[in-house]
Design a protein around this motif. Structure first.
Motif, PDB file in Angstrom:
ATOM      1  N   LEU A 145       0.836  -1.194   0.000  1.00 14.03           N
ATOM      2  CA  LEU A 145       0.000   0.000   0.000  1.00 14.03           C
ATOM      3  C   LEU A 145       0.874   1.247   0.000  1.00 14.03           C
ATOM      4  CD1 LEU A 145      -2.679  -0.910   2.723  1.00 14.03           C
ATOM      5  CD2 LEU A 145      -2.883  -1.136   0.238  1.00 14.03           C
ATOM      6  N   GLU A 146       0.272   2.352  -0.428  1.00 13.88           N
ATOM      7  CA  GLU A 146       0.955   3.638  -0.297  1.00 13.88           C
ATOM      8  C   GLU A 146       1.066   3.974   1.195  1.00 13.88           C
ATOM      9  OE1 GLU A 146       2.159   5.760  -2.662  1.00 13.88           O
ATOM     10  OE2 GLU A 146       1.799   4.138  -4.085  1.00 13.88           O
ATOM     11  N   ARG A 179       0.418   6.598   2.933  1.00 12.06           N
ATOM     12  CA  ARG A 179      -0.763   7.245   3.528  1.00 12.06           C
ATOM     13  C   ARG A 179      -1.914   6.256   3.678  1.00 12.06           C
ATOM     14  NH1 ARG A 179      -1.735  12.725   3.775  1.00 12.06           N
ATOM     15  NH2 ARG A 179      -3.807  12.589   2.871  1.00 12.06           N
ATOM     16  N   GLN A 180      -2.009   5.343   2.749  1.00 14.33           N
ATOM     17  CA  GLN A 180      -3.043   4.313   2.879  1.00 14.33           C
ATOM     18  C   GLN A 180      -2.754   3.429   4.091  1.00 14.33           C
ATOM     19  OE1 GLN A 180      -2.763   2.468  -0.999  1.00 14.33           O
ATOM     20  NE2 GLN A 180      -4.561   3.568  -1.748  1.00 14.33           N
ATOM     21  N   ARG A 181      -1.479   3.094   4.273  1.00 16.68           N
ATOM     22  CA  ARG A 181      -1.117   2.290   5.450  1.00 16.68           C
ATOM     23  C   ARG A 181      -1.503   3.029   6.721  1.00 16.68           C
ATOM     24  NH1 ARG A 181       3.744   0.810   2.650  1.00 16.68           N
ATOM     25  NH2 ARG A 181       5.039   2.261   3.810  1.00 16.68           N
ATOM     26  N   MET A 213      -9.616   6.306   0.483  1.00 15.97           N
ATOM     27  CA  MET A 213      -8.329   5.630   0.751  1.00 15.97           C
ATOM     28  C   MET A 213      -8.558   4.255   1.358  1.00 15.97           C
ATOM     29  SD  MET A 213      -5.316   8.117   2.144  1.00 15.97           S
ATOM     30  CE  MET A 213      -6.267   9.062   3.271  1.00 15.97           C
ATOM     31  N   LEU A 214      -9.478   4.192   2.317  1.00 21.73           N
ATOM     32  CA  LEU A 214      -9.726   2.917   2.979  1.00 21.73           C
ATOM     33  C   LEU A 214     -10.369   1.922   2.021  1.00 21.73           C
ATOM     34  CD1 LEU A 214     -10.879   4.145   6.501  1.00 21.73           C
ATOM     35  CD2 LEU A 214      -8.797   2.879   5.952  1.00 21.73           C
ATOM     36  N   ARG A 245      -9.982   1.791  -1.249  1.00 23.14           N
ATOM     37  CA  ARG A 245      -8.925   1.296  -2.153  1.00 23.14           C
ATOM     38  C   ARG A 245      -7.986   0.351  -1.412  1.00 23.14           C
ATOM     39  NH1 ARG A 245      -8.993   6.668  -4.083  1.00 23.14           N
ATOM     40  NH2 ARG A 245      -7.218   7.214  -2.799  1.00 23.14           N
ATOM     41  N   SER A 246      -7.690   0.716  -0.169  1.00 19.05           N
ATOM     42  CA  SER A 246      -6.770  -0.129   0.599  1.00 19.05           C
ATOM     43  C   SER A 246      -7.368  -1.502   0.847  1.00 19.05           C
ATOM     44  CB  SER A 246      -6.440   0.539   1.941  1.00 19.05           C
ATOM     45  OG  SER A 246      -5.902   1.822   1.733  1.00 19.05           O
TER      46      SER A 246
END
Lengths: 284, 181
Positions: B113-114, B116-118, B148-149, B151-152
């Motif tokens: 993950l990116e 920020r996504q983490r 973001m969540l 996509r994550s």
């Protein structure tokens, strides 16, 4: 939704299994490095604001006088020739850090004897000797040291690039169209690569292929990089002028000394010789 | 003001919040040594900034904001490639072999993950922090947190080998976002 709840619960459970056993090494404030930092102050004071540059220069001049005075007192200057006068004193008058030895075929105008403190290197250049072949296939950041290393890989040995030069510079910066461009940073270097027949390509290996200020890929102490001139792609390699020249402005968070090494094994030509340049930075 | 008294006793605040903050940073960085350094930097920064904190968010969220920013900055500076799972021995506890295995799977999946996504995933699914607070920590909108969540989770679902869900799956995060949860 129940299905999402299941996935979210699985992620939450796995996160707890992963993170719950992790115990940080400094659970007590009094024993923590943070407490030590706030007691004694930060280890490095950054003097990087442009408005502070006058103060920095004054400090640099004073530092130079102290260093020179120390060398004279120690007799160090009596044992070696007078160094060549510096063409640009703006970033040189600083306490020298230990650096790795640059490649022997690279020129380093401010090299000093190893037994005495080494001067802060702010200029570096390399003159190719073979017929130019150009083609720098990447100017990318980091990847190796994790300290904002500037990495240039060339398709052929750097001996076939007419000239590579790093030197301090100051705003304003003007691009090939004559427009003034802004580069973030508090101290600046100009990177000139002469003898290219194709503009360097971004190869950041991070998944984002951007061209321009490199905000997404630069690493401290580099604040920004901007190409202000690209070679004219149709220009023949025997053009010694701007047609084969690429220029970058490198904005740094603070004044830094250069630490340049050349490496081999990165090009795809299979020709012997160093084909990459690594630039790291040393605090003055 | 309650937050002021918490900041006045910074040692107590540190010792109460340190484990959670360290785990947040570890979840983002994936490297224990780096997480330890970044956490210390964050607390030193928080100590210096405590007089300017106005209590607009809970103290814990304020600390998380500083720590998450420090972690993201640290990753940018050090370009740490988070590809190697942590030493599994660290997670092995009697009767928890499956937990350890799940943790290692998750580490690998999180690594893709990116950053920020983490951060969003750790804040939401480890700390159970609401969307609005996550948004204030990450300096973004609640809608963006939801995106973001979502996509994550899509990515984690693929990487963890979760079976595809029925139509309408993964909509809870989006709905929560629109509710500003």
């Amino acid at each position: 939704m129940a299905v999402d709840d299941r996935l979210e619960a699985r992620v939450a459970g796995a996160l707890h299994a992963y993170l719950d056993p992790a115990v940080g090494p400094h659970p007590r404030w009094n024993d923590s490095p943070a407490a030590e930092i706030v007691r004694t102050g930060p280890p490095v004071v950054r003097v990087a604001r442009r408005s502070d540059r006058t103060m920095l220069l004054v400090a640099a001049v004073l530092g130079t006088l102290l260093i020179v005075g120390g060398l004279v007192a120690g007799g160090a200057l009596l044992r070696r020739p007078t160094p060549t006068p510096s063409p640009s004193p703006s970033l040189r008058a600083v306490v020298p850090p230990p650096t790795t030895t640059p490649s022997p075929n690279a020129s380093e105008p401010t090299a000093a004897p190893s037994s005495s403190p080494k001067a802060c290197v702010t200029h570096w250049s390399y003159e190719g000797t073979a017929s130019p072949k150009g083609l720098a296939d990447g100017v990318r950041i980091d990847e190796f040291s994790g300290q904002g290393t500037l990495f240039m890989a060339f398709g052929h040995p750097i001996d076939t690039v007419r000239r590579i030069e790093l030197a301090p510079t100051e705003p304003p910066f003007v691009n090939s169209a004559g427009k003034t461009v802004t580069v973030r940073g508090n101290a600046f270097y100009k990177l000139t690569i002469q003898g290219l027949h194709r503009a360097t390509q971004v190869n950041d290996n991070i998944g984002r292929h951007t061209v321009g200020p490199y905000r997404d890929t630069v690493a401290s102490p580099i604040a920004a990089m901007r190409r202000v001139r690209a070679p004219r792609l149709s220009s023949p390699l025997d053009d010694p002028g701007p047609g084969s020249t690429e220029i970058w402005i490198i904005g740094l968070e603070r004044p830094e000394c250069l630490n340049v090494t050349t490496r081999g094994g990165f090009g795809y030509s299979g020709e012997p010789g160093d084909d990459a340049v690594l630039v790291s930075w040393d605090l003055p | 003001m309650a937050f002021r008294s918490q900041l006045d006793d910074f040692a107590a605040l540190y010792e109460r919040t340190y484990p959670g903050l360290f785990r947040t940073v570890l979840g983002i960085c994936g490297d224990a040594a780096m997480a330890a350094d970044v956490t210390q930097d964050a607390y030193a920064q928080a100590y210096r900034q405590r007089s300017s904190f106005r209590g607009d968010v809970p103290v814990d969220a304020w600390l998380h904001r500083i720590a998450v920013n420090a972690a993201l900055t640290g990753l940018r500076r050090r370009k740490v490639r988070w590809t190697e799972p942590l030493d599994p021995v660290r997670h092995e506890q009697p009767g928890r072999a499956s937990d350890a295995s799940a943790a290692i799977d998750l580490e690998s999946a999180l690594a893709r993950l990116e950053p920020r996504q983490r951060a969003a995933v750790v804040l939401r699914y480890y700390h159970d922090i609401d969307y609005a607070t996550i948004a204030s920590i990450l300096g973004t909108s609640t809608g963006n947190v939801g995106s973001m969540l979502t996509r994550s989770l899509e990515r984690l679902r693929r990487d963890l080998g979760e079976a595809p869900t029925a139509v309408g799956s993964l909509t809870t995060t989006a709905k929560e976002a629109t509710r500003g949860r």
